[in-house]
Design a protein around this motif. Sequence first.
Motif, short mmCIF file in Angstrom:
data_model
loop_
_atom_site.label_atom_id
_atom_site.label_comp_id
_atom_site.label_asym_id
_atom_site.label_seq_id
_atom_site.Cartn_x
_atom_site.Cartn_y
_atom_site.Cartn_z
N SER A 64 0.62 -0.51 -0.18
CA SER A 64 -0.14 0.04 0.38
C SER A 64 0.48 1.41 -0.05
O SER A 64 0.34 2.18 0.02
N ASP A 90 3.44 4.42 -1.04
CA ASP A 90 3.72 5.42 -1.87
C ASP A 90 4.65 5.73 -2.78
O ASP A 90 5.35 6.44 -1.89
N LYS A 95 6.57 8.91 5.07
CA LYS A 95 5.43 9.21 4.35
C LYS A 95 5.21 8.46 3.60
O LYS A 95 4.29 7.89 2.79
N ALA A 144 3.78 5.16 4.96
CA ALA A 144 2.57 5.34 5.28
C ALA A 144 2.10 6.53 4.86
O ALA A 144 2.36 7.88 5.85
N PRO A 145 1.73 6.61 4.14
CA PRO A 145 1.14 7.98 3.24
C PRO A 145 0.06 9.00 3.92
O PRO A 145 -0.14 9.69 3.50
N ASP A 146 -0.17 7.78 4.66
CA ASP A 146 -1.95 9.24 5.30
C ASP A 146 -0.56 9.98 6.45
O ASP A 146 -1.69 10.19 8.19
N SER A 147 0.27 9.19 7.00
CA SER A 147 1.06 9.82 8.45
C SER A 147 1.47 11.40 8.68
O SER A 147 0.18 12.14 7.17
N GLY A 148 1.77 11.53 9.09
CA GLY A 148 1.26 13.29 9.11
C GLY A 148 2.20 14.13 8.53
O GLY A 148 2.79 13.76 7.38
N VAL A 181 2.28 6.42 13.52
CA VAL A 181 3.02 5.05 12.21
C VAL A 181 2.99 4.19 12.76
O VAL A 181 3.90 3.37 14.03
#
Length: 328
Positions: free
Chosen positions: A54, A56, A233, A236-240, A283
């Motif tokens: 998943s 990016d 990033k 974990a594309p949806d991280s901060g 994360v």
Amino acid sequence: MTAPERRHWWSSPGNALGGRIPWAALVRFALAGVVLVLVARSVDLAEMRAALASADFRPVVPALLLSVVQVLAGGLLWLWLARAQDSQLRFFDALKAYVGSHAIAIWTPGRAADYAARPQLMPRGSRRTWAVAVAVEALIRHPVPLGVAAAAALAWFAFTGVRWFAAAAVAVGVISLLPILRPPLLARFARPLGFEGRLEFMDRLAVRDRVGLMLGHGARYALLGLQFGLLVKAMAPDSGPLLILSAGALITLCLKLLLPLLSFAELGIREGAAVLVFGTLGVAPEAALNASLMIYTVNVLLPAAVGSAVWLRQPRRVMPEQESPRSS
């Protein structure tokens, strides 16, 4: 090479840990293994594969490009310091020594073999003096990243032991800073080791050079943090925000800087610290571990592969030591 020369610790990277059984090194390797086992038990391999699936991968491209910048910056900073000892040194020679020694040093705790390997790749000068210069560079690179990491940890992170980390980072940063700004202190520390006479090159480094080197290494660690943050990033594309991720990456790297001996082939502390620090940002451990292994690949293994080629092809100096031309 004469027989007495072969007995000197600086004449061979293989002797950097001593001729007897290196029990202390074995204990450190064992502790690094324990850390890796604990990290492995805290993650799920299936989840790691899912995190990769998943991911990016667009941020990976600039992270890879920054690896080239890291190597070139390391060579430039070594050239800046080394020219105080050898005013005729060229960038390409400094870069070859920096990268070539990297291939050897990563396999020893705290990159201890760097003190033996890099001097052998320098074109001129006393190997013992070059080993002292490597130690001075190790001091110079501490203050700025440790100070910034301590401030970022207290401002944005709440992991277990964050205050202890900040206190240790500030303490080590100050201890590293004082002898660099006041070379007589450094000479006093070196006197019991018999290295005081090897610090003459520090007198040829102006205050602006010493401060510039510290800021240069600080900028290099900032780029390291950005590079690591980009990989987090990616995993974990949806991280901060990237700024916060880069700050967490700098804290992770500085934890490794504070505990350099608890690693095996550069593995151990960074991986455990990544899971701990990035966990406070939400994360997943699997994504943090993936990012840590990726930064290890692009910043440690790939430069080491290049350095291995340099080490194998570059002749090591075995003639009697001679002092290099000094700056005018």
